[in-house]
Design an enzyme around this catalytic site. Structure first.
Site, PDB file in Angstrom:
ATOM      1  N   MET A  19      34.088  36.019  32.819  1.00  0.00           N
ATOM      2  CA  MET A  19      34.372  36.633  31.512  1.00  0.00           C
ATOM      3  C   MET A  19      33.108  36.686  30.665  1.00  0.00           C
ATOM      4  O   MET A  19      33.113  36.339  29.487  1.00  0.00           O
ATOM      5  CB  MET A  19      35.485  35.858  30.793  1.00  0.00           C
ATOM      6  CG  MET A  19      36.791  35.800  31.570  1.00  0.00           C
ATOM      7  SD  MET A  19      37.963  34.559  30.948  1.00  0.00           S
ATOM      8  CE  MET A  19      37.197  33.031  31.522  1.00  0.00           C
TER       9      MET A  19
ATOM     10  N   GLY B  25      42.332  35.815  41.099  1.00  0.00           N
ATOM     11  CA  GLY B  25      41.497  34.701  41.550  1.00  0.00           C
ATOM     12  C   GLY B  25      42.333  33.506  41.933  1.00  0.00           C
ATOM     13  O   GLY B  25      43.323  33.609  42.660  1.00  0.00           O
ATOM     14  N   ASP B  26      41.954  32.355  41.392  1.00  0.00           N
ATOM     15  CA  ASP B  26      42.677  31.113  41.641  1.00  0.00           C
ATOM     16  C   ASP B  26      43.335  30.665  40.344  1.00  0.00           C
ATOM     17  O   ASP B  26      42.709  30.718  39.277  1.00  0.00           O
ATOM     18  CB  ASP B  26      41.709  30.033  42.135  1.00  0.00           C
ATOM     19  CG  ASP B  26      42.424  28.727  42.427  1.00  0.00           C
ATOM     20  OD1 ASP B  26      42.843  28.540  43.573  1.00  0.00           O
ATOM     21  OD2 ASP B  26      42.581  27.910  41.499  1.00  0.00           O
TER      22      ASP B  26
ATOM     23  N   ASP C 177      48.969  38.816  35.911  1.00  0.00           N
ATOM     24  CA  ASP C 177      47.854  39.049  35.009  1.00  0.00           C
ATOM     25  C   ASP C 177      47.500  40.530  34.966  1.00  0.00           C
ATOM     26  O   ASP C 177      47.739  41.278  35.916  1.00  0.00           O
ATOM     27  CB  ASP C 177      46.614  38.284  35.484  1.00  0.00           C
ATOM     28  CG  ASP C 177      46.715  36.790  35.225  1.00  0.00           C
ATOM     29  OD1 ASP C 177      47.649  36.372  34.531  1.00  0.00           O
ATOM     30  OD2 ASP C 177      45.846  36.057  35.727  1.00  0.00           O
TER      31      ASP C 177
ATOM     32  N   THR D  48      38.863  32.329  44.529  1.00  0.00           N
ATOM     33  CA  THR D  48      38.442  32.578  43.154  1.00  0.00           C
ATOM     34  C   THR D  48      37.335  33.628  43.113  1.00  0.00           C
ATOM     35  O   THR D  48      36.658  33.899  44.110  1.00  0.00           O
ATOM     36  CB  THR D  48      37.984  31.274  42.483  1.00  0.00           C
ATOM     37  OG1 THR D  48      37.823  31.509  41.074  1.00  0.00           O
ATOM     38  CG2 THR D  48      36.690  30.758  43.067  1.00  0.00           C
ATOM     39  N   ALA D  49      37.152  34.232  41.932  1.00  0.00           N
ATOM     40  CA  ALA D  49      36.257  35.383  41.809  1.00  0.00           C
ATOM     41  C   ALA D  49      34.842  35.074  42.272  1.00  0.00           C
ATOM     42  O   ALA D  49      34.200  35.901  42.930  1.00  0.00           O
ATOM     43  CB  ALA D  49      36.238  35.856  40.356  1.00  0.00           C
TER      44      ALA D  49
ATOM     45  N   PRO E  38      40.407  37.894  44.449  1.00  0.00           N
ATOM     46  CA  PRO E  38      39.568  38.719  43.584  1.00  0.00           C
ATOM     47  C   PRO E  38      39.950  40.189  43.510  1.00  0.00           C
ATOM     48  O   PRO E  38      39.378  40.922  42.714  1.00  0.00           O
ATOM     49  CB  PRO E  38      38.176  38.557  44.206  1.00  0.00           C
ATOM     50  CG  PRO E  38      38.443  38.264  45.644  1.00  0.00           C
ATOM     51  CD  PRO E  38      39.708  37.463  45.679  1.00  0.00           C
TER      52      PRO E  38
ATOM     53  N   GLY F 151      34.771  43.192  42.048  1.00  0.00           N
ATOM     54  CA  GLY F 151      34.329  42.575  43.290  1.00  0.00           C
ATOM     55  C   GLY F 151      35.387  42.602  44.381  1.00  0.00           C
ATOM     56  O   GLY F 151      36.564  42.364  44.124  1.00  0.00           O
TER      57      GLY F 151
ATOM     58  N   LYS G 258      46.492  38.974  29.511  1.00  0.00           N
ATOM     59  CA  LYS G 258      45.756  38.735  28.262  1.00  0.00           C
ATOM     60  C   LYS G 258      44.358  39.297  28.461  1.00  0.00           C
ATOM     61  O   LYS G 258      43.619  38.865  29.341  1.00  0.00           O
ATOM     62  CB  LYS G 258      45.681  37.237  27.946  1.00  0.00           C
ATOM     63  CG  LYS G 258      47.029  36.586  27.735  1.00  0.00           C
ATOM     64  CD  LYS G 258      46.902  35.191  27.169  1.00  0.00           C
ATOM     65  CE  LYS G 258      46.245  34.220  28.137  1.00  0.00           C
ATOM     66  NZ  LYS G 258      47.076  33.992  29.328  1.00  0.00           N
TER      67      LYS G 258
END
Length: 447
Positions: free
Chosen positions: A366, A285-286, A231, A314-315, A208, A395, A253
């Site tokens: 999102m 994240g994942d 990312d 993950t987040a 995260p 986070g 993106k």
């Protein structure tokens, strides 16, 4: 060096252990684990011929006088001796040992600080991959073949180093030993033909945002990569963990901004791996939770290229923990769903009535720009407007912000986060009320 580290083959050889109790048992167990024949002796009736044929002796009586007496008898027999916890009586010392599937690491401070040696051992254990034995087997299987096929010593060394550091090793460490052998055979054949062999892609979760939440394997791969395609949401502090000479390319993106198309990312990834690069595709994240990692795996499979997958925190898991929110709770929530906020805005078939059920936690990815639609869908499905909600921006990072409120206020709470532009996660359900109890810096609460 105060002590020269030597590794002796004790298989079938005799080792004497003098003493009873846990310390003597430990020495006997270590010698047994190396294949030695262990003979246990009582310190009260020792004679030099008791040590006949032995390669070494361990003394652990836990009594200073008995230890010294046993040491004198062993020395009279001409046997190297180690007296536990008495460095002055030791011909050799016992290091802190890390043993994992064919790999042995010995750590010593020369007897000055066994505690420090133990601490260092724990660090080495944490750094060693769990499947290191697969790498040992891979190297052992190719050593003779490489010696036979590559006459030039420099080229031979280069190949063997790449074998244990490059793509084949990563396949072995990921559990694909057969794939590792095939890859190494292809590389060996390419070397003989002076051709360029393909590289490998690692689809890696960056977590995260806190770099200390990278997995060990992710951190290792960042140090090995020729190129990192990341990312837009991967923060600079995570990218700073990469090898300094790695090529770092943002292929992110973001909604409303110029972005790479997924097809272009796939082509970039495939092209670099075909050119022989080790590529880390780094995803916030994942990679398999709203990360489109599956699409990139499909592209690599279609191209016949090697890859590994490294999951990340993950987040929802990282952000909830950072905000003090239990995603499940015995009294409040027994189910948990991850959902994309875009599914509320574009009318995708999501079971909103089921998501609105009491005792259910909803983690919305999102979702800040789509917060009004998320609120409306849940209210239409029967969710109470007083249901607790929390929004966690950035986070786990130093600039984390947490907003807490009720579902009816979700759009208002989300507006400030959407304007700031940091990655945000929305948590909806009774457990979100725990965010209000968070007092640990650097978290801030906005109402």
């Amino acid at each position: 060096m105060k002590h020269l580290p030597l590794f002796f083959d004790l298989a079938g050889r005799q080792v004497v252990v003098v003493g009873e109790g846990p310390k003597a048992d430990l020495r006997a167990a270590l010698a047994n684990s190396a294949g030695a024949h262990v003979r246990r002796l009582d310190a009260r009736s020792l004679r030099p011929d008791d040590f006949a044929g032995a390669i070494a002796a361990f003394v652990a009586t836990d009594n200073e006088g008995s230890d010294a007496a046993a040491h004198r008898v062993a020395k009279a027999a001409g046997i190297p001796v180690n007296v536990m916890d008495r460095p002055a009586l030791c011909d050799f010392i016992m290091p802190a040992i890390v043993e994992r599937d064919g790999v042995l690491v010995a750590i010593s401070t020369g007897g000055a600080s066994p505690t420090l040696a133990s601490v260092l051992r724990a660090r080495v254990e944490a750094a060693l991959p769990e499947r290191i034995g697969a790498l040992v087997r891979l190297a052992a299987g190719f050593r003779g073949r490489v010696n036979d096929l590559i006459a030039d010593p420099a080229r031979r060394r280069a190949f063997l180093r790449r074998l244990v550091e490059g793509p084949a090793s990563r396949l072995a460490l990921a559990g694909d030993e057969a794939g590792a052998r095939r890859f190494a055979l292809d590389e060996l054949d390419a070397l003989r033909r002076q051709a360029t062999s393909a590289g490998i892609a690692h689809i890696v979760g960056a977590g995260p945002g806190d770099p200390d939440l990278l997995t060990l394997r992710a951190a290792q791969l960042l140090q090995e990569a020729d190129a990192i395609l990341h990312d837009d949401l991967v923060p600079p502090v995570v990218l700073a963990r990469a090898r300094r000479d790695a090529e770092v390319v943002c292929v992110g993106k973001r909604k409303g901004r110029p972005s790479w198309a997924q097809a272009d990312i796939d082509a970039e990834l495939v092209g670099r791996v075909r050119a022989g690069q080790t590529v880390v595709r780094l995803k916030a994240g994942d990679p398999f939770v709203f990360g489109r990692g599956g699409e990139e795996i499909d592209a690599l499979r279609t191209a016949g290229l090697a890859y590994t997958i490294v999951p990340g925190i993950t987040a929802a898991l990282g952000c909830a923990a950072a905000a003090g929110i239990p995603l499940t709770h015995r009294r409040h929530a027994s189910t948990l769903t991850f959902v994309s906020g875009h599914s509320a805005a574009d009318g995708r078939p999501v079971a909103w009535p089921a998501l609105s059920a009491q005792g259910h936690t909803l983690a919305v990815y999102m979702g800040t720009t789509e917060a009004p639609a998320v609120r409306d869908r849940l209210l239409e499905a029967g969710t109470s407007p007083h249901t607790p909600v929390a929004i966690i921006e950035n986070g786990t990072r130093a600039d984390q912000i947490v907003s807490a409120g009720r579902l009816v206020d979700l759009a208002r709470l989300a507006a400030a986060h959407a304007q700031a532009g940091g990655p945000s996660l929305i948590i909806i359900g009774d457990v979100a009320a725990y965010a209000a109890a968070v007092e640990t810096p650097p978290l801030a609460k906005v109402s």
